[in-house]
Design a protein around this motif. Structure first.
Motif, PDB file in Angstrom:
ATOM      1  N   CYS A  36       0.854  -1.184   0.000  1.00  0.00           N
ATOM      2  CA  CYS A  36       0.000   0.000   0.000  1.00  0.00           C
ATOM      3  C   CYS A  36       0.890   1.234   0.000  1.00  0.00           C
ATOM      4  O   CYS A  36       1.454   1.584   1.024  1.00  0.00           O
ATOM      5  CB  CYS A  36      -0.905  -0.012   1.220  1.00  0.00           C
ATOM      6  N   TYR A  42      -3.966   1.887   1.685  1.00  0.00           N
ATOM      7  CA  TYR A  42      -3.750   1.067   2.879  1.00  0.00           C
ATOM      8  C   TYR A  42      -5.038   0.909   3.675  1.00  0.00           C
ATOM      9  O   TYR A  42      -5.377  -0.174   4.148  1.00  0.00           O
ATOM     10  CB  TYR A  42      -2.668   1.703   3.745  1.00  0.00           C
ATOM     11  N   SER A  44      -8.090   1.120   2.533  1.00  0.00           N
ATOM     12  CA  SER A  44      -9.094   0.356   1.802  1.00  0.00           C
ATOM     13  C   SER A  44      -8.806  -1.135   1.831  1.00  0.00           C
ATOM     14  O   SER A  44      -9.730  -1.941   1.826  1.00  0.00           O
ATOM     15  CB  SER A  44      -9.159   0.851   0.351  1.00  0.00           C
ATOM     16  N   ARG A  45      -7.528  -1.515   1.874  1.00  0.00           N
ATOM     17  CA  ARG A  45      -7.199  -2.930   1.791  1.00  0.00           C
ATOM     18  C   ARG A  45      -7.146  -3.604   3.151  1.00  0.00           C
ATOM     19  O   ARG A  45      -7.371  -4.797   3.250  1.00  0.00           O
ATOM     20  CB  ARG A  45      -5.830  -3.101   1.112  1.00  0.00           C
ATOM     21  N   CYS A  46      -6.792  -2.882   4.202  1.00  0.00           N
ATOM     22  CA  CYS A  46      -6.468  -3.543   5.458  1.00  0.00           C
ATOM     23  C   CYS A  46      -7.552  -3.445   6.524  1.00  0.00           C
ATOM     24  O   CYS A  46      -8.485  -4.216   6.512  1.00  0.00           O
ATOM     25  CB  CYS A  46      -5.118  -3.037   5.939  1.00  0.00           C
ATOM     26  N   CYS A  49     -11.498  -3.284   5.445  1.00  0.00           N
ATOM     27  CA  CYS A  49     -12.130  -4.535   4.990  1.00  0.00           C
ATOM     28  C   CYS A  49     -12.404  -5.473   6.154  1.00  0.00           C
ATOM     29  O   CYS A  49     -13.490  -6.048   6.269  1.00  0.00           O
ATOM     30  CB  CYS A  49     -11.239  -5.218   3.965  1.00  0.00           C
ATOM     31  N   GLY A  81     -12.695 -11.217   6.045  1.00  0.00           N
ATOM     32  CA  GLY A  81     -12.069  -9.906   5.956  1.00  0.00           C
ATOM     33  C   GLY A  81     -10.551  -9.997   5.938  1.00  0.00           C
ATOM     34  O   GLY A  81      -9.883  -9.269   5.201  1.00  0.00           O
ATOM     35  N   SER A  84      -9.490 -11.365   2.470  1.00  0.00           N
ATOM     36  CA  SER A  84      -9.674 -10.420   1.368  1.00  0.00           C
ATOM     37  C   SER A  84      -8.669  -9.286   1.406  1.00  0.00           C
ATOM     38  O   SER A  84      -8.331  -8.717   0.391  1.00  0.00           O
ATOM     39  CB  SER A  84     -11.098  -9.859   1.392  1.00  0.00           C
ATOM     40  N   ALA A  85      -8.186  -8.938   2.577  1.00  0.00           N
ATOM     41  CA  ALA A  85      -7.275  -7.800   2.692  1.00  0.00           C
ATOM     42  C   ALA A  85      -5.887  -8.183   3.171  1.00  0.00           C
ATOM     43  O   ALA A  85      -5.000  -7.345   3.168  1.00  0.00           O
ATOM     44  CB  ALA A  85      -7.874  -6.764   3.637  1.00  0.00           C
ATOM     45  N   TYR A  87      -5.018  -8.572   6.201  1.00  0.00           N
ATOM     46  CA  TYR A  87      -4.804  -7.557   7.227  1.00  0.00           C
ATOM     47  C   TYR A  87      -3.873  -8.097   8.303  1.00  0.00           C
ATOM     48  O   TYR A  87      -4.171  -9.098   8.929  1.00  0.00           O
ATOM     49  CB  TYR A  87      -6.145  -7.158   7.846  1.00  0.00           C
ATOM     50  N   GLN A 113      -4.182   2.324  10.523  1.00  0.00           N
ATOM     51  CA  GLN A 113      -5.015   1.179  10.890  1.00  0.00           C
ATOM     52  C   GLN A 113      -6.172   1.609  11.781  1.00  0.00           C
ATOM     53  O   GLN A 113      -7.310   1.168  11.592  1.00  0.00           O
ATOM     54  CB  GLN A 113      -4.159   0.134  11.600  1.00  0.00           C
TER      55      GLN A 113
END
Length: 300
Positions: A36, A42, A44-46, A49, A81, A84-85, A87, A113
């Protein structure tokens, strides 16, 4: 043994997954390389989600009084979640900074975060606003049968002592670190790159299903602090921090200790006992060996 102990300074953890790749394999402890490049990506992805999936499931189960989902539904949603990310918790971020990621990046990562989790909680609140108000009778509380604060942040069971809740969070995060650190270890049959996200999701699911009854298994300070700050500003008030004798600090501190503990457990009990990788043979050496064999065969 001294050579293996130098791992803490020079050895890296070279994951095969894009999320874990590092350009230099001889400078750091292990590297979780965030792709990211901007704060918005960052977010949106972590944490966004992760929190959006998990808290939405929690809101659905809570407001429907377990008629539209169960305890397992929430655990599975959080795992989706994660998958998908991909995280990685702030507890892991601190462990990463022990000798590899510059400490100057720790604060921006942590703040992003927390902000991502805050935004996700707001989206969940907007989606389930009517259901939350109907369930709670319009009174947003932390205690009682109609409390809704636990949709967003974690809270301890009433029978749980402070020490046990702290230990619960430490062990949960330590297990997360201990399990994921070996996924890309080339000296010990690494997991295929394509399977790393679902494997991490299954690990999180296992921890959630087995260690969340006591106090929600936050295993991540940002996952708890972001939603708690949202509930503070959205109508639940300061009680989200004062309740249970100011318990809010436990999911902030314990996962950090657990992340470091899990890292050293992996180093001491697994990594230091693996064989050193064989250095690649240089082309010049290969030609020298080939010439020697030819000369030997000639004299035969």
């Amino acid at each position: 043994m001294q050579k293996k102990k130098n791992f803490l300074i020079k050895k890296t953890f070279n994951y095969t997954a894009p999320l874990f790749r590092h350009p230099n394999s001889f400078h750091h402890l292990f590297y979780l390389h965030f792709h990211c490049r901007s704060l918005s990506l960052y977010l949106s992805r972590c944490p966004l989600c992760l929190q959006l999936f998990g808290c939405s499931a929690a809101a659905q189960v809570k407001t429907s009084r377990d008629t539209k989902g169960q305890f397992l539904s929430v655990n599975m949603a959080f795992s989706v979640g994660v998958m998908s990310a991909m995280y990685l918790t702030k507890g892991i971020t601190v462990s990463v900074c022990l000798g590899q990621v510059p400490w100057g990046r720790l604060l921006p990562y942590c703040l992003s975060q927390v902000l991502g989790a805050y935004v996700a909680s707001g989206l969940v609140y907007l989606v389930y606003y009517d259901a939350i108000m109907d369930f709670s009778g319009g009174v947003l509380t932390v205690y009682g049968p109609n409390e809704t604060a636990s949709i967003f942040a974690t809270y301890p069971s009433e029978f749980l002592t402070l020490g046990r809740s702290f230990l619960d969070q430490v062990i949960g995060t330590a297990m997360l670190m201990l399990c994921i650190l070996g996924l890309g270890e080339k000296r010990n049959t690494p997991a295929p790159e394509e399977l790393i996200p679902p494997i991490v999701a299954v690990i999180v699911l296992g921890i959630s299903m087995s260690m969340s009854a006591n106090c929600g298994a936050a295993i991540n300070p940002a996952r708890d602090l972001g939603p708690r700050l949202f509930t503070l500003t959205a109508g639940w008030g300061t009680e989200v921090f004062k309740c249970y004798n100011y318990w809010f600090w436990v999911p902030l501190v314990a996962p950090l200790i657990g992340g470091v503990l899990g890292t050293f457990m992996y180093l001491i009990f697994i990594d230091w006992h693996l064989p050193d990788p064989e250095p690649p043979v240089e082309p010049s050496k290969l030609s020298t060996i080939s010439d020697s064999v030819k000369n030997f065969m000639y004299y035969l």
